[in-house]
Write an enzyme that holds these catalytic residues in place. Structure first.
Site, PDB file in Angstrom:
ATOM      1  N   TRP A 116      -3.849   6.798  -2.761  1.00 31.40           N
ATOM      2  CA  TRP A 116      -4.194   6.803  -3.929  1.00 31.40           C
ATOM      3  C   TRP A 116      -3.208   7.001  -5.032  1.00 31.40           C
ATOM      4  O   TRP A 116      -3.579   7.050  -6.256  1.00 31.40           O
ATOM      5  CB  TRP A 116      -5.483   7.864  -4.242  1.00 31.40           C
ATOM      6  CG  TRP A 116      -4.982   9.221  -4.447  1.00 31.40           C
ATOM      7  CD1 TRP A 116      -3.835   9.919  -4.307  1.00 31.40           C
ATOM      8  CD2 TRP A 116      -6.131  10.337  -4.633  1.00 31.40           C
ATOM      9  NE1 TRP A 116      -3.955  11.058  -4.446  1.00 31.40           N
ATOM     10  CE2 TRP A 116      -5.352  11.507  -4.678  1.00 31.40           C
ATOM     11  CE3 TRP A 116      -7.549  10.265  -4.501  1.00 31.40           C
ATOM     12  CZ2 TRP A 116      -5.938  12.951  -4.732  1.00 31.40           C
ATOM     13  CZ3 TRP A 116      -7.969  11.748  -4.848  1.00 31.40           C
ATOM     14  CH2 TRP A 116      -7.325  12.669  -4.912  1.00 31.40           C
ATOM     15  N   THR A 146      -3.843  13.518   3.392  1.00 27.69           N
ATOM     16  CA  THR A 146      -3.344  13.868   2.388  1.00 27.69           C
ATOM     17  C   THR A 146      -3.105  12.727   1.078  1.00 27.69           C
ATOM     18  O   THR A 146      -2.796  11.666   1.653  1.00 27.69           O
ATOM     19  CB  THR A 146      -1.721  14.198   2.633  1.00 27.69           C
ATOM     20  OG1 THR A 146      -1.894  15.175   3.668  1.00 27.69           O
ATOM     21  CG2 THR A 146      -1.122  14.763   1.518  1.00 27.69           C
ATOM     22  N   GLU A 147      -3.494  13.050   0.126  1.00 23.70           N
ATOM     23  CA  GLU A 147      -3.280  11.940  -1.094  1.00 23.70           C
ATOM     24  C   GLU A 147      -3.949  10.761  -0.557  1.00 23.70           C
ATOM     25  O   GLU A 147      -3.437   9.615  -1.112  1.00 23.70           O
ATOM     26  CB  GLU A 147      -1.729  11.600  -1.218  1.00 23.70           C
ATOM     27  CG  GLU A 147      -1.153  13.079  -1.464  1.00 23.70           C
ATOM     28  CD  GLU A 147      -1.221  13.421  -3.130  1.00 23.70           C
ATOM     29  OE1 GLU A 147      -2.137  12.939  -3.801  1.00 23.70           O
ATOM     30  OE2 GLU A 147      -0.664  14.216  -3.669  1.00 23.70           O
ATOM     31  N   MET A 148      -5.049  10.395   0.204  1.00 24.21           N
ATOM     32  CA  MET A 148      -5.790   9.425   0.621  1.00 24.21           C
ATOM     33  C   MET A 148      -4.947   8.419   1.294  1.00 24.21           C
ATOM     34  O   MET A 148      -5.154   7.236   1.293  1.00 24.21           O
ATOM     35  CB  MET A 148      -6.441   8.713  -0.635  1.00 24.21           C
ATOM     36  CG  MET A 148      -7.392   9.484  -1.309  1.00 24.21           C
ATOM     37  SD  MET A 148      -9.044   9.531  -0.631  1.00 24.21           S
ATOM     38  CE  MET A 148      -9.811  10.914  -1.397  1.00 24.21           C
ATOM     39  N   ILE A 149      -3.888   9.001   2.052  1.00 25.99           N
ATOM     40  CA  ILE A 149      -3.182   8.134   2.812  1.00 25.99           C
ATOM     41  C   ILE A 149      -4.048   7.534   4.264  1.00 25.99           C
ATOM     42  O   ILE A 149      -4.667   8.098   4.653  1.00 25.99           O
ATOM     43  CB  ILE A 149      -1.657   8.903   3.659  1.00 25.99           C
ATOM     44  CG1 ILE A 149      -1.035   9.050   2.144  1.00 25.99           C
ATOM     45  CG2 ILE A 149      -1.121   7.862   4.561  1.00 25.99           C
ATOM     46  CD1 ILE A 149       0.098  10.091   2.553  1.00 25.99           C
TER      47      ILE A 149
END
Lengths: 484, 467
Positions: free
Chosen positions: A291, A145-148
């Site tokens: 990100w 998720t969200e480039m975590i």
């Protein structure tokens, strides 16, 4: 000879309604269905349908030379299943061209990797199943998720049998190295594709203000160093965040034309990148990156006390929620994990704050927090009831006791019909519904099948938001099957 | 004996109600009208709203002509006490203070009192020590109406926005200027002004007519800002306390502040408690198993919302089956939401924001315990409402309600531990709750507006018939 890897994230959250204090204990349906449908329709018209058509056109025109990667979240696919099967169909068609590679992520677009390893793995597997159901593929690369991302996420990806992970190329971990090459996570074989945020933001943020043209952008790409440039962004960027009036569609339409004019440029999918490129460095990240926002960390979702509390309270329920063994209930809890709920509660000022506000359906972060916590309190009441029921049930029966089982994959599968099937075996009916139905005198399949329309109306009125018309036929049909 | 004629100067009045002041003025006007002729002048009224035997005049509702008529072009005769000659002269300047409706707030909400300095210069320092035998004199002054445009502009303010908006100062001055002229067309025996907003109007009418002024103190700057607060409101309050013939605080608590803190002689102070109109009491079944502790009021420092949060935090450590709800809006709301999140009580401590009357009653009908930890509460009408709904309560000693509700558990507002103990006690002791509720029912039987009106009449009669 750099290649270009386009990855798009398509996602829609289940936004909550304005769940006030007076709703606690009375209303167990937290989502604003109308609002969610409204946004889905809006974005479908502005982005999903026209952009899918554009991608289709490009793939066909360049005969396989233009290709993209994409991930669709479970919540988004669910919304399409319910409201816009036509949009889902257009994604399927795009996938059938073979030039769209699907990337795995979490089903609920959640922050689970940072809060619960079990939950993270469960959600990744859930989305795998969803992909299998609609697209018939299993992805080989994972995007959290969200480039975590941190080394831990790479570890988890390896445990889940993935070969590669997509992550943010964070300047202060790259230490001057280029993001345009294949990296590897330390102590695991996971390969890393790092987002080139500068070149991505030229489109995602600066396009509407600037005078960027496709040939200019293609020129920049051709001048870049390294082996592979990763352009990762929201799918909604095209047409929704950046409206059609800015010329974003024409930009995307002409971009492949100009890119392919350079001999040293080509398009690659994630699969092709990890198959053909050589690993050229180790990307060692000990603190979580993402990100989002200028900080490129978790602070977009847990940067203030309200977000922190909401997350802590949510995940502290995991054990009891899963102990209920009620797929519907677990689903309700899981949907509250969607990162967007926490994103709305951010109180960051200035630039990043403006972006948070842009997406939020609420007037302020504080309102978002209040509605979220009210919904969570309502869920907690059910959790406590379940826990009590379990305790007293155990006490009376004096049965020996397995500790509450954590949720397993089997629970999500079709219910197996035991010798004596009861109402609870109907998909969509959990303990709560059984209770409601029992109160109305419906405790056998026969009674459910013979329920008159008027009686159903009465039920629906008494339990607004819980019992819905659309459930009727599904239930009755299943009841008939099970009764046989 | 002819009935007394009372000129009441109010700010809030139903249906334009913001807090307790509107309810109190309404209750008093209604009850007083049984004993006397009552005329009420307000910034604005709802033309639809009528009250039997009470004449309501809203300045904002009048036309320019109607207002102009009240200014006499010729010279008018006024009776005044010699001591105040200076006051009158400076006061006439007072009304002419020019305020500019600009939103200048370099440091945010709290600092918006830029007109204070101007005002301090204009308020004459009449010495209280110099006691003179009042003589009456006649003075001829010319009283010209301002230009039509200015009148239209000035009264328009009352019809715009909320009663307490950014340019409250301008409203207060305009009210004093026009209400005092409108008052001249009525015959009355006594002026009954409420709170600082109408104090200037009351003073001017007293000067113009020589009629005694009774000033009703519902809330002081001391309550809102603490003992050391100064500024325009404080100046107006001390000014009216010197000028008024009688000061009527809504509780002994406030009376004591006026006497001891503000140094007003005791023989001018007549504390009279508020009443409460009977309400339709009903009960709502809670949809959650936990007991409910309720805080009702503006979320500002005076009402002690932080104290309530602290109490909740302590109670929750000892008792898990309880929820807290904070109903209301105010400048501390955001800060408190975050503080609640820091304390990790967000799933048990709920905020509702501002609520309408129906929802407030619904909350009272749901609540198991009412808590009013106000730092300084002159009366606390909402505590009486809670008592009417049969809700046991924990309230601060620094309140007027604590004087009249003997069934309320009380503690000093800073004593978080004690209040938390009391709430836990109420949560666990059903019998105690019933006894306290019963006791409160007995107490509020005597707390009616009629009772308040009778006591008020005694004060008024004393002021009017002393000679």
């Amino acid at each position: 000879m750099p290649s270009i890897c386009f990855y798009f994230r398509a996602h829609q959250p289940n936004r909550l309604k304005q769940f006030t204090f007076f709703e606690i204990g009375t209303d167990h349906f937290y989502e604003d269905d109308d609002l969610n449908k409204h946004y889905l329709d809006q974005v479908s018209e502005s982005c999903y349908l026209p952009t899918n058509a554009l991608m289709m056109e490009l793939i066909e025109r360049y005969e396989g030379k233009f290709k993209i990667c994409m991930s669709l979240t479970g919540t988004f696919i669910e919304q399409m299943e319910h409201h816009r099967p036509d949009v889902l169909e257009s994604f399927k068609k795009l996938h059938q061209t073979g030039c769209l590679e699907l990337i795995a992520e979490t089903y609920y677009h959640s922050l689970a990797s940072e809060y619960s390893v079990d939950e993270f793995k469960r959600q990744v597997k859930l989305l795998e199943d969803k992909y299998q159901q609609h697209f018939g593929v299993k992805p080989t690369a994972l995007r959290n998720t969200e480039m975590i991302y941190s080394n831990r996420v790479a570890q988890l990806a390896q445990e889940l049998d993935y070969e590669a992970v997509l992550a943010e190329g964070v300047d202060w971990y790259l230490n001057g190295r280029t993001p345009n090459q294949l990296y590897q996570a330390p102590s695991s074989g996971i390969k890393l594709l790092l987002r080139n945020h500068r070149l991505t933001d030229e489109i995602a943020f600066r396009f509407p203000q600037g005078t960027l043209t496709a040939d200019q952008y293609a020129f920049w790409l051709s001048q870049a160093d390294g082996d592979n440039i990763n352009i990762f962004m929201d799918y909604e960027t095209i047409g929704e965040h950046i409206k059609a009036g800015t010329g974003i569609f024409d930009f995307m339409r002409w971009l492949p034309h100009y890119v392919l004019m350079y001999e040293n440029l080509s398009f690659k999918t994630v699969r092709e990148v990890i198959d053909t490129n050589r690993v050229k460095g180790i990307y060692d990240v000990h603190f979580t990156t993402s990100w989002a926002d200028a900080q490129r960390d978790m602070s977009a979702w847990n940067g203030n006390a309200m977000q922190d509390e909401a997350l802590t309270k949510l995940y502290s329920m995991e054990y009891d929620v899963k102990g209920s063994n009620d797929p519907d209930f677990i689903h309700v809890w899981s949907k509250l994990q969607t990162s967007d709920h926490f994103y709305y509660i951010s109180t960051k000022p200035w630039g990043d704050g403006t972006i948070h506000e842009h997406f939020s359906p609420y007037n302020s972060a504080y309102e978002g927090y209040i509605f979220y916590m009210n919904a969570l309190s309502d869920l907690e009441i059910t959790v406590n009831e379940l826990r009590e029921a379990k305790k007293t049930g155990k006490h009376k029966a004096k049965t020996t006791t397995a500790p509450p089982q954590l949720f397993s994959q089997a629970d999500l599968e079709e219910p197996t019909i035991s010798k004596k099937a009861t109402l609870i075996d109907i998909k969509g009916i959990g303990p709560k519904y059984v209770k409601i139905l029992a109160q109305a005198g419906i405790d056998t399949f026969e009674k459910l099948i013979n329920l008159s329309n008027e009686d159903w109306d009465v039920l629906e009125k008494e339990h607004t938001g819980i019992i819905k018309r659309c459930q009727k036929e599904q239930w009755i049909q299943q009841a008939k099957e099970l009764a046989d | 004996m002819k009935p007394l004629r009372i000129l009441m100067l109010g700010w809030e009045f139903p249906p334009l109600i913001n807090g307790g002041l509107g309810i109190a003025c309404y209750g008093m006007a209604k009850a007083l009208s049984k004993h006397a002729e009552v005329t009420v002048i307000l910034p604005r009224t709802d033309p639809e709203f009528r009250l039997q035997n009470v004449q309501l005049t809203g300045i904002g509702n009048l036309s320019v002509e109607e207002i102009k008529r009240n200014f006499s072009q010729r010279e008018i005769e006024i009776t005044y006490e010699e001591e105040y000659e200076q006051v009158i002269r400076s006061y006439r300047k007072f009304s002419e203070v020019q305020t500019i409706p600009a939103s200048l707030s370099p440091y945010g909400e709290q600092e918006r009192q830029s007109q204070d300095i101007q005002l301090n210069k204009l308020i004459p320092e009449t010495s209280v020590q110099k006691v003179k035998v009042p003589k009456t004199k006649r003075l001829l002054i010319s009283d010209e109406a301002p230009p039509d445009e200015q009148i239209a502009n000035d009264i328009q303010v009352f019809n715009e926005g909320k009663l307490y908006d950014e340019d409250l100062t301008r409203r207060v001055f305009n009210f004093a200027q026009y209400a005092s002229r409108i008052a001249l067309q009525y015959d009355f025996d006594i002026i009954h002004a409420h709170d600082w907003m109408t104090a200037l109007a009351g003073i001017e009418i007293k000067k113009l007519t020589g009629k005694p002024l009774a000033w009703h103190a519902h809330a002081l700057m001391y309550d809102r800002g603490g003992p050391s607060s100064r500024g325009m409101v404080y100046d107006i309050e001390t000014h009216v306390m010197r000028t008024a013939d009688a000061i009527i605080p809504v509780s002994f608590y406030t009376g004591k502040i006026i006497q001891e803190h503000l140094g007003v002689p005791q023989n001018k102070i007549y504390p009279i408690h508020n009443g409460a109109d009977p309400v339709e009491v009903f009960h709502v079944k809670k949809r959650f198993p936990e007991k409910l502790v309720l805080f009702l009021g503006r979320i500002t420092g005076q009402k002690g919302p932080e104290i309530f949060l602290e109490i909740a935090d302590r109670v929750l450590l000892r008792h898990s089956k309880v929820r807290f709800v904070m109903a209301g809006d105010g400048d501390k709301l955001k800060r408190l939401i975050e503080e609640g999140a820091y304390k990790q009580v967000g799933n048990k401590f709920h905020f509702t924001g501002f609520l309408g009357r129906d929802n407030v009653n619904k909350l009272l009908a749901m609540a198991d315990i009412y808590c009013m930890p106000s730092v300084s509460e002159p009366f606390g009408l909402s505590a009486l409402e809670a008592a009417q709904f049969g809700v046991p309560m924990v309230i601060s000693k620094q309140s007027g309600a604590a004087e009249v509700l003997s069934g309320a558990l009380t503690a000093d507002h800073w004593d978080v531990y004690k209040m938390a103990d009391q709430i836990v006690e109420l949560l666990e002791n059903e019998k105690l709750c019933q006894d306290l509720v019963q006791q409160n029912f007995e107490d509020i039987k005597h707390l009616t507006w009629d009772d308040t009106a009778q006591k008020l009449m005694k004060v008024f009669e004393k002021l009017c018939y002393v000679a």
